[in-house]
Every structure is written in structure tokens, then in C-alpha cells.
Design an enzyme around this catalytic site. Structure first.
Site, PDB file in Angstrom:
ATOM      1  CG  ASP A 116      -9.244   6.087   0.991  1.00  0.00           C
ATOM      2  OD1 ASP A 116      -8.208   5.754   0.019  1.00  0.00           O
ATOM      3  OD2 ASP A 116      -8.927   5.834   2.334  1.00  0.00           O
ATOM      4  CG  ASP A 117      -9.369   2.994  -2.155  1.00  0.00           C
ATOM      5  OD1 ASP A 117      -8.385   4.100  -2.149  1.00  0.00           O
ATOM      6  OD2 ASP A 117      -9.049   1.742  -1.710  1.00  0.00           O
TER       7      ASP A 117
ATOM      8  CB  CYS B  56      -3.752   5.988  -0.122  1.00  0.00           C
ATOM      9  SG  CYS B  56      -5.034   4.943   0.034  1.00  0.00           S
TER      10      CYS B  56
ATOM     11  CG  ASP C 222      -7.508   7.903  -2.386  1.00  0.00           C
ATOM     12  OD1 ASP C 222      -8.268   7.619  -2.971  1.00  0.00           O
ATOM     13  OD2 ASP C 222      -6.831   7.270  -1.154  1.00  0.00           O
ATOM     14  CG  HIS C 223      -6.364   5.717  -5.220  1.00  0.00           C
ATOM     15  ND1 HIS C 223      -7.007   4.786  -5.346  1.00  0.00           N
ATOM     16  CD2 HIS C 223      -5.539   5.809  -4.893  1.00  0.00           C
ATOM     17  CE1 HIS C 223      -6.783   4.355  -4.211  1.00  0.00           C
ATOM     18  NE2 HIS C 223      -5.308   4.992  -3.074  1.00  0.00           N
TER      19      HIS C 223
END
Ligand SMILES: *[C@@H]1O[C@H](CO)[C@@H](O)[C@H](O)[C@H]1NC(C)=O
Ligand SMILES: *[C@@H]1O[C@H](CO)[C@@H](O)[C@H](O)[C@H]1NC(C)=O
Ligand SMILES: *[C@@H]1O[C@H](CO)[C@@H](O)[C@H](O)[C@H]1NC(C)=O
Ligand SMILES: *[C@@H]1O[C@H](CO)[C@@H](O)[C@H](O)[C@H]1NC(C)=O
Ligand SMILES: *[C@@H]1O[C@H](CO)[C@@H](O)[C@H](O)[C@H]1NC(C)=O
Ligand SMILES: *[C@@H]1O[C@H](CO)[C@@H](O)[C@H](O)[C@H]1NC(C)=O
Ligand SMILES: *[C@@H]1O[C@H](CO)[C@@H](O)[C@H](O)[C@H]1NC(C)=O
Ligand SMILES: *[C@@H]1O[C@H](CO)[C@@H](O)[C@H](O)[C@H]1NC(C)=O
Ligand SMILES: *[C@@H]1O[C@H](CO)[C@@H](O)[C@H](O)[C@H]1NC(C)=O
Length: 500
Positions: A47-48, A83, A306-307
């Protein structure tokens, strides 16, 4: 295409009692030989996670696993760096304009998402054709634990946004509260042990059924709680500083980062790296388990985020961004081919021997990999694609809070080929941007006024086409009949308000 896919013939299928819905069929190469087992697929999602701040350098075990034969994708991107929109795109293979989850709130895990899009995720397609499917960890930001999403036989979904302690899970529909004891409650470790246990027991009970697992970690997202043994790691880590600290318009309102912000970003960077050490351990445990069970050679491991994330670039304290790096075991080397988050679902289906459904916007990138060795680790971590664009922070006390800006809605077209590498963006306000990233990697010079009128018009038309495209034929106009990887590729992106 069929010719190249034959390289993959050693991997085949046990159909079992699988039921195929109308319109869904296995590719002939899979039908031909039912003795063998289709490959297991393990997706590891963080995540991130960033690329340009050096997060992969902190993950020695993961990098070592990749270097045992991985492919790196140096041009991998998410189409929308937020997200819930990005996760929805990964699950469905669709651009946001086709799944309608534009933010982390509206339509995120909403009834319309559940009705229209959740029944068409890669989990559903694989479960329907005989995969044993399992999901562990963060799902969508607004997922509230009231149901088990379609397609997942084993479900351990995190309720709401990333946490490491004091969270609630839905275990196959039953709510399970966790406290703050290490190690039993630490989410990264729990995801690791539960997924390994599931894989082992699945292979024990159903040795001929392939497994699809998603390990969706909270790291390195806030609240950045590290495992105790890592809480002193990286004492000198510092945020990345790009030479464009006064670029963003909001700097006029917030002023430049002050020493207190720099101290904050240093601490943030340190804590983020610390949380990734547990993911690194997780990768090693997973890998060792695959070796022990003899499943390594028949497993694709895909690692992605996710990014992306930025700290300090453009003088902005923190935020999310788009650029990704990918690596894989399965072949050794790197490729500049452009791959997108919407390509993930079609690629997973392709690995499982399924055609891309006509309504998926992405394309399979399986042909970009050396399929002699059916083991893949794909790392996707994001770089600076929209440093200028994605974030609107205002300072509140010593910290940064994100808010919406009237002009933070935009669409971009990214073109990368042997000669060109540029970004063309249109904002909802009518403002235009053009950056030649070959000569201006930090996006300092807006070259839109120097563009020829016909070129500008062409770019506008291309962008408009992508903004409305539906399905992989329309959404991959240049790659339809050509070798993937050597063609220009477009990327477009849309975001409204920013949330962290
Ligand atoms: C990763 O490996 C490098 C080079 O061997 C080493 O300097 C570094 O300390 C290692 N990092 C961690 C977190 O183990
Ligand atoms: C893969 O490439 C890396 C980096 O170039 C190299 O260190 C490693 O030995 C290679 N691995 C194999 C299996 O060829
Ligand atoms: C939510 O999705 C539905 C249908 O998918 C769409 O009609 C609606 O406009 C979306 N809402 C928002 C706020 O984007
Ligand atoms: C959870 O979300 C569903 C819709 O997805 C909604 O019907 C339900 O009321 C929500 N429950 C809670 C406790 O918020
Ligand atoms: C998985 O697929 C089978 C066969 O199509 C179906 O009966 C079952 O309901 C599916 N399970 C989930 C969780 O979607
Ligand atoms: C977890 O909750 C307990 C009780 O509310 C609290 O004391 C503790 O600080 C929380 N820990 C974390 C890491 O959130
Ligand atoms: C961190 O920086 C301090 C002061 O510059 C230095 O003494 C120390 O060796 C550094 N620590 C590491 C692990 O690099
Ligand atoms: C965004 O809005 C601000 C304030 O209204 C304005 O100063 C700025 O020029 C706008 N930026 C763009 C890229 O349109
Ligand atoms: C690269 O893309 C640009 C812009 O679309 C195009 O003008 C150029 O001909 C392309 N170059 C190659 C080698 O395909």
C-alpha cells in the site's frame, strides 16, 4: 500470439468439477493436456510503496528472489494514483471511467460496485474455472466487513483502511477483532502465516488444484507501525529531494518546506522503510514455503503496489503518485515495455489459460515474459509521473493535510517509445501541460506553447479517445496488431480530490 504462448505448454490444467459460465472458456493450449496442473498465482500487493525514494533498496530478500531470474519493467504505471480507484482497476482490469470508483469514498466498495463490478474480478474468473482462491489483508478502503466479495473461497479481509494493530478482519464473513500484541496481531505477519497455512492445506487436500492467493499488506502505509525488532532500522534515512521545490501552485499558499517539515519527512521515510522489512521477511517465508512444497516451479509470484508515493518532491510534503518498477523471476533482465495496473487482471487470467473478457480495458503482458520458467515476480512501485498533479497539501500545525482543489481533476496521455517520452495533460479548468520527460525528467518546463497546432490537436483527440474507451480493443489502440513492448503506449489518469 498463439505461437508464443505455446512456450507455456508445460503448464496445464485439472478441470475437476469446474463449471464454465457461458462465454468463458479455456484456451486450446490448456484444454489439450489436462494431466498437469495450471500454475499457482500469488499476488503480493503493498500500500503506497514508492520507487524513487529507494524502498526496494530496503528489501534485500525480495530483490534477491527477483534477481534469481526476474524481469524488471522500468515503465510500469498505475492509471489513477489513489488507493480505491487503483485497487478497483487492478481487480477488474478496467479504467476508472469504466468502474466508476473515482475516489476513496464514493463508489468504493459501494452497492453499485458490488452489483456491477465485483462479480467480474479476476478472483471470480479464476474461482469459476477451478482455482482455489484466497484473499488476505486490505481490500478496498470502504469495505466494511458486512459481506464476502464474490470469487474468494477463503476470505480474510481488512475492514476499512490500512492498520497494523487494533483492526477488525472479516474471516469468511465473521468479524474478528485484533489488538496490539506482537507478533500475533501484527497484520503483516498475520497475512504471511495465514496465507502460508492456506496454501499448504490446499495442496494437501487438493493436490491437483491450482491456488490463487492475494497477500495485500498495509505496509508501508500509515500509521507505519513497524515490528518491534525493526523499530530502530534506517536511523539516517532521509526523504528524496528533487530540484523543483517551488513548482506546484499550492506552494504559493503554503510556502516552502521548513526544517520541521523536513524532519517530519525524514521520520516518515524511516518508518515506512521499517514496515517494509516485515514484508521482505514475508516474501522470504513465502518463497521458502514454495520451495519446500515443490510448487516453486509452477508458481507465478507477482509483487506490486496499489500506487506510488512521494515525499518532498516538488516541495510537497507527501502524497501519492504513479510510476512503477517491476521485476520478475521467470526470465532475467529488464524491459522498457509499458505496463499498467489495468493489465494485471488480464495477465492473471492469461496465466490461468483464460482469454481477456471483452470488457476488460487492459492487456495481458504475459508475452513480455520469458515463459520457459513459469515463475514470475513482478514488482510494481511507482515513480514521479504526476508529481506536479496529484497532491494538494495544506499545512496544519507542523503537519500536512490534504484537501481538494478546484483544478485537481485532470486527464493525461503518456507516450513512451524509442524516440519519445512525454506527458500531455488536460485539466478540468482547461489548463494544458506538456512535459518532455527525455529532456525534463523533473517536469520543470511546460512545453505546451511550443507545440505545433496539429500535434496539439492530435494529442487532444488521442486523449479524448482514451477518456471514453471501453474494452481492451479500444483502450489499446496502438498495440492491437503489433508486438507488445515496441509500440508507443498511452496512459491516462484521472483524479478528483486527494486523500491519503
Ligand atoms: C541490504 O544489503 C546491503 C548490501 O549488502 C547492505 O548494505 C544493507 O545493510 C542491507 N540492508 C538490510 C536492511 O539488510
Ligand atoms: C540475473 O541478473 C542479475 C543482475 O544482472 C545477476 O546478478 C544474476 O546472477 C542473474 N541471475 C541468473 C539466474 O542469471
Ligand atoms: C457510481 O457508480 C455508478 C454506476 O457504476 C455511476 O452511475 C455513478 O455516477 C457513480 N458515482 C460517482 C459519484 O462517481
Ligand atoms: C456496510 O456496507 C453495506 C453496503 O456495502 C451497507 O449495506 C451496510 O449498512 C454497511 N454496514 C455498516 C455497519 O456500516
Ligand atoms: C466458486 O466457483 C464455484 C463454481 O463455479 C461456485 O459454485 C462458487 O460459488 C464460487 N465461490 C465463490 C466464493 O465465488
Ligand atoms: C491499540 O489500542 C489500545 C487500546 O485502545 C491502545 O492503548 C494502543 O495504543 C493501540 N495501539 C496501536 C498501535 O494502535
Ligand atoms: C548515521 O549518521 C551518524 C551521524 O552522521 C553517523 O555517526 C552514523 O554512523 C550513521 N549511521 C548509519 C547506520 O549510517
Ligand atoms: C489552480 O488554481 C489556482 C488557484 O485557483 C491557480 O492559481 C492555478 O493557476 C491553477 N493551476 C492550474 C494548473 O490551473
Ligand atoms: C513515437 O511516438 C511519437 C508520438 O506519437 C511518434 O511521432 C513517433 O513516430 C514514434 N516513434 C517511433 C519510433 O515509433
Amino acid at each position: 500470439m498463439a505461437g508464443r504462448l505455446l512456450l507455456f505448454l508445460c503448464v496445464s490444467v485439472t478441470l475437476g468439477h469446474a463449471h464454465f459460465p457461458p462465454g468463458q472458456r479455456l484456451k486450446p493450449r490448456i484444454q489439450r493436456d489436462r494431466r498437469n496442473i495450471r500454475p499457482n498465482i500469488i499476488l503480493i500487493l503493498t500500500d503506497d510503496q514508492d520507487l524513487e525514494l529507494g524502498s526496494m533498496q530496503a528489501m534485500n530478500k525480495t530483490r534477491r528472489i527477483m534477481e534469481e531470474g526476474g524481469t524488471s519493467f522500468s515503465n510500469a504505471f498505475v492509471t489513477t494514483p489513489m488507493c480505491c480507484p487503483s485497487r478497483s482497476s487492478m481487480l477488474t482490469g478496467k479504467y476508472v471511467h469504466n468502474h466508476n470508483t473515482y475516489t476513496n469514498n464514493e463508489n468504493c466498495s459501494s452497492p453499485s460496485w458490488q452489483r456491477q463490478h465485483e462479480p467480474r474480478t479476476f478472483g471470480v474468473y479464476l474461482n469459476n474455472t477451478g482455482y482455489r482462491t484466497a484473499f488476505f489483508g486490505k481490500y478496498l478502503n470502504e469495505y466494511n466487513g458486512s459481506y464476502v466479495p464474490a470469487g474468494w473461497r477463503e476470505w480474510l479481509g481488512l475492514v476499512k483502511n490500512s492498520r497494523f494493530y487494533n483492526y477488525t478482519l472479516s474471516r469468511n464473513g465473521v468479524r474478528e477483532k485484533h489488538g496490539a500484541q506482537y507478533p500475533q496481531d501484527y497484520l503483516t505477519d498475520l497475512i504471511t502465516s495465514e496465507s502460508i497455512r492456506y496454501f499448504r492445506s490446499s495442496k494437501r487436500i487438493y493436490p491437483h488444484r491450482p491456488v490463487l492467493m492475494v497477500l495485500s499488506h498495509a505496509a508501508p502505509h500509515g500509521p507505519e507501525d513497524s515490528a518491534p525488532q525493526y523499530s530502530n532500522a534506517f536511523p539516517n534515512a532521509s526523504y528524496n529531494y528533487a530540484p523543483n521545490p517551488d513548482k506546484h501552485w499550492i506552494m504559493r499558499y503554503t510556502g516552502a518546506m521548513r526544517p520541521i517539515h523536513m524532519e517530519f519527512t525524514n521520520v516518515l521515510q524511516r518508518k515506512r522503510l521499517q514496515t517494509l522489512l516485515s514484508v521482505d521477511d514475508s516474501m522470504e517465508k513465502l518463497y521458502n514455503m514454495l520451495v519446500e512444497t515443490g510448487e516453486l516451479e509452477n508458481t507465478y509470484i507477482i509483487y506490486t503496489s496499489d500506487h506510488g508515493y512521494h515525499i518532498g518532491q516538488f516541495g510537497l510534503v507527501k502524497g501519492e503518485n504513479v510510476r512503477i518498477f517491476t521485476g520478475s523471476t521467470g526470465s532475467n533482465g529488464s524491459t522498457g515495455s509499458t505496463v499498467l495496473n489495468i493489465d494485471l487482471a488480464p495477465t492473471i487470467l492469461d496465466i490461468a489459460g483464460l482469454d481477456t473478457p471483452t470488457d476488460m480495458d487492459g492487456k495481458s503482458i504475459l508475452t513480455l515474459l520469458d515463459t520457459d520458467k513459469p515463475l514470475l515476480l513482478l514488482v510494481i512501485v511507482y515513480r514521479q509521473f504526476c508529481w506536479t498533479l496529484c497532491v494538494c497539501c495544506v499545512t496544519v500545525g507542523p503537519f500536512c493535510a490534504c484537501t481538494s482543489a478546484n483544478n485537481n481533476t485532470y486527464w493525461c496521455l503518456r507516450t513512451i517509445n524509442e524516440t519519445h517520452n512525454f506527458l500531455f495533460c488536460e485539466f478540468a479548468t482547461g489548463f494544458l501541460e506538456y512535459f518532455d520527460l527525455n529532456t525534463d525528467p523533473y517536469q520543470l518546463i511546460n512545453g505546451v506553447s511550443s507545440l505545433d497546432r496539429t500535434v496539439l490537436n492530435q494529442l487532444h483527440v488521442q486523449l479524448m479517445e482514451l477518456r471514453g474507451c471501453r474494452g481492451h480493443k479500444q483502450c489499446n489502440p496502438r498495440t492491437r496488431s503489433v508486438e507488445p513492448g515496441t509500440t508507443p503506449t498511452q496512459l491516462h489518469s484521472y483524479t478528483t480530490t486527494q486523500a491519503v
